[in-house]
Design a protein around this motif. Structure first.
Motif: not given
Ligand code: SF4
Lengths: 486, 110
Positions: A421-423, A427-429, A431-433, A454-457, A459-464
């Motif tokens: 869910p959510m991942c 759009a960042f999936e 690049y993510c883990g 906190s992993f999502c928060r 990484n999402m901030a860094i991707f953006r």
């Molecule tokens: S940033 Fe990563 S952990 Fe967060 S919703 Fe996207 S894919 Fe999932």
């Protein structure tokens, strides 16, 4: 028997219209969205364009139309190989899966002469029998290493302080070299060490067997020594001297350094980076604090939240970009891993940012007592009494039993971001883990609730931020291009 | 969305959205709600062609914050609805690409 339609089915002539290709989208900021495809190619589009595109109302005359087409977000009658190309790119990114497991970590001792408060595993003990790896265990571990189908094998020695049991390091290196005469893999060795007990004899051995040294440097003297207490309070001095000795004997690029972020580090991103520059490094990995082991016990993990760390990270990143602008080549290595995924067709083996998760597939850890774990974090968790990710023991289990164990396959399957869910909509999936160990440790299940993770928060901030920087400043984009594939 | 709010001395603790299922499917509503689980918990009740959505905030909010929350929730509903459109149109293509990427051979028809 047909199980799926062929890719050609999707490339049929579309009589002037277009078909959507698989894509995800997520807000970037304001009215802008990032869209990405399964191969990790991305594009920034405005909200009106996104809506028009998805509702099939985008005119081919719009400049964004061709961009969408060239990155395989849409297929029209002129782009009849789009899906084949996309599938090939996805396959290239996934190719690491077939070649598991490349990294094999041998924990040769838990003993250490440092007493770092955040350390999860070390023991201040003279008891070699209790905390050192034996030759029998090393032999069994090596049998498993060469069961891995990976053409490239990296054996990393960790501790405690790995150099306190250097005899077993030598034994493993020599045995692995003997086996490799037949196996002919691309075999590399790395020793993770605080360099405090480095001797000339060890240095010569590392030179003769081309062992790379991975040391720890947390920042300027005061910070480093505060983070890493040892008898004499001279951890920094020993590290700096050690780095110099390694470079003199083994060569400049044979030593790297990793930093650990603590609460005390957060105020000093610039000072930490300057210390790395001063010591002649051309990059730094600005790491978050691990949530495992003593870090949880001593509450140092909770001591600062992810936003404070992001503040630290972005200050550091901004400073590093400025260094590059003024002609000093210097890389932030976490950003480089992500940029590699964003800007190249290659996957990365970095365990934290892979889905399916990197546990077992990316690395295996052979503990001093023969227990095998799916990642370094898994064994740190085990030191706290949680053996969830223990795959077996070298003396009791074989490769097949461990690699098909429920302890490995369960978390791999449950945490897969492509269906989470959510991942699965993010759009960042690409690049993510999925980080099942982190989510198990911090939230109690492999998948984790992403809105509170906190992993999502983080990484999402860094991707953006990375995408925003590339979109708004072409000079930053060309700096980032120099960071990839290095 | 028609709404009511539940206020205590400390601020607004809960609110109610009513959403027409002819506009947004239950799937879309649930996916949108999922994204806000860091801020609130949700309870759904189907009432004819509508879904009643009871939102309990983790912390009491000021009126302006509730308005912002609703705006963000509306945007998320729209986004999730668009995602549904993309997914309906591309799901079989996604499966074909994944089948090719994950397998060495054998998953595709001749
Ligand atoms: S940033 Fe990563 S952990 Fe967060 S919703 Fe996207 S894919 Fe999932």
């Amino acid at each position: 028997m047909s199980k799926f339609k062929t890719l050609d089915t999707y490339n049929e002539s579309l009589n002037g219209g277009y078909r959507l290709a698989p894509l995800n989208f997520t807000t970037l900021d304001g009215d802008d969205y990032v869209i990405s495809n399964m191969a990790g190619e991305y594009l920034v589009v405005s909200k009106p364009n996104l809506h028009a595109f998805i509702k099939h109302k985008l005119s081919p005359a719009e400049p964004i139309y061709n961009e969408l087409k060239s990155k395989h977000f849409l297929i029209d009658s002129d782009s009849n190989v789009a899906m084949d190309l996309m599938a090939l790119k996805v396959r290239t990114k996934m190719s690491r899966l077939a070649d598991f497991t490349g990294l094999h970590i041998f924990v040769v001792t838990l003993r250490c002469e440092h007493s770092c408060p955040y350390c999860q595993v070390s023991r201040q003990s003279e008891d070699r029998a209790a905390y050192d790896m034996s030759k029998e265990t090393a032999d069994k571990g090596l049998e498993l290493v060469f069961k891995s189908p990976s053409p490239a094998i990296k054996i990393e020695f960790q501790g405690g302080e790995s150099m306190l049991n250097f005899d077993i390091v030598k034994y493993i290196v020599e045995e692995a070299e003997k086996i490799n005469v037949i196996e002919r893999r691309d075999l590399q060795f790395v020793i993770a060490t605080n360099l405090a007990v480095l001797t000339d004899e060890i240095l010569e051995y590392c030179r003769d067997h081309r062992i790379h040294i991975s040391s720890s440097l947390d920042g300027p003297k005061e910070l480093h020594n505060k983070n890493r207490p040892r008898p004499g309070g001279d951890s920094y001095e020993r590290t700096i001297q050690g780095i110099k000795r390694v470079r003199d004997k083994l060569g400049r690029d044979q030593v790297s350094a990793l930093m650990t972020t603590t609460e005390a580090s957060l105020e000093q991103p610039i000072e930490i980076i300057n210390e790395y520059l001063k010591q002649g490094f051309d990059g730094i990995f600005l790491r978050p604090l691990s949530p495992y082991g003593f870090a949880i016990k001593t509450k140092s993990y909770k001591a600062y939240d992810v936003d404070e760390w992001l503040d630290f990270y972005f200050k550091g990143l901004e400073y590093i970009i400025e260094l590059n602008r003024s002609g000093t080549f210097f890389v932030e290595q976490y950003a480089a891993i992500i940029l590699n995924k964003m800007l190249t067709p290659f996957g990365t083996g970095y365990v934290d940012l892979t889905s399916p998760a990197g546990i077992g597939i990316g690395a295996l850890v052979y503990n001093y007592n023969g227990d095998v774990y799916a990642s370094d974090e898994s064994r740190m968790l085990a030191e706290m009494g949680d053996k969830h990710f223990r795959l077996g023991n070298v003396h009791e289990n074989n490769w097949e039993e461990m690699l098909t164990s429920e302890q490995l396959l369960g978390p791999l399957e449950e945490s897969f971001a492509g269906s989470a869910p959510m991942c699965s909509d993010c759009a960042f999936e690409p690049y993510c883990g999925s980080e099942p160990v982190f989510h198990h440790a911090t939230q109690g299940d492999y998948l984790g609730l992403k809105p509170t993770s906190s992993f999502c928060r983080r990484n999402m901030a860094i991707f953006r931020r990375l995408i925003k920087l590339m979109e708004t400043d072409s000079e930053v984009k060309s700096i980032f291009m120099k960071w990839v594939r290095i | 969305m028609a709404d009511s709010i539940f206020e205590s001395g400390k601020g607004i603790q809960a609110t109610n959205f009513v959403i027409e299922t002819s506009i947004y499917s239950l799937e879309v509503i649930k996916k949108a709600a999922y994204c806000f689980l860091d801020q609130a918990t949700f309870e759904f009740k189907a009432v004819g062609e509508k879904v009643e959505c009871q939102v309990s905030f983790n912390q009491p909010l000021a009126e302006k914050e509730v308005i912002d929350f609703k705006k963000a929730f509306d945007t998320e509903l729209l986004d999730q609805d668009l995602r549904q459109t993309v997914s309906n149109e591309t799901e079989s293509m996604r499966n074909a690409v994944l089948a090719y990427a994950f397998s060495r051979t054998g998953l595709q028809s001749e």
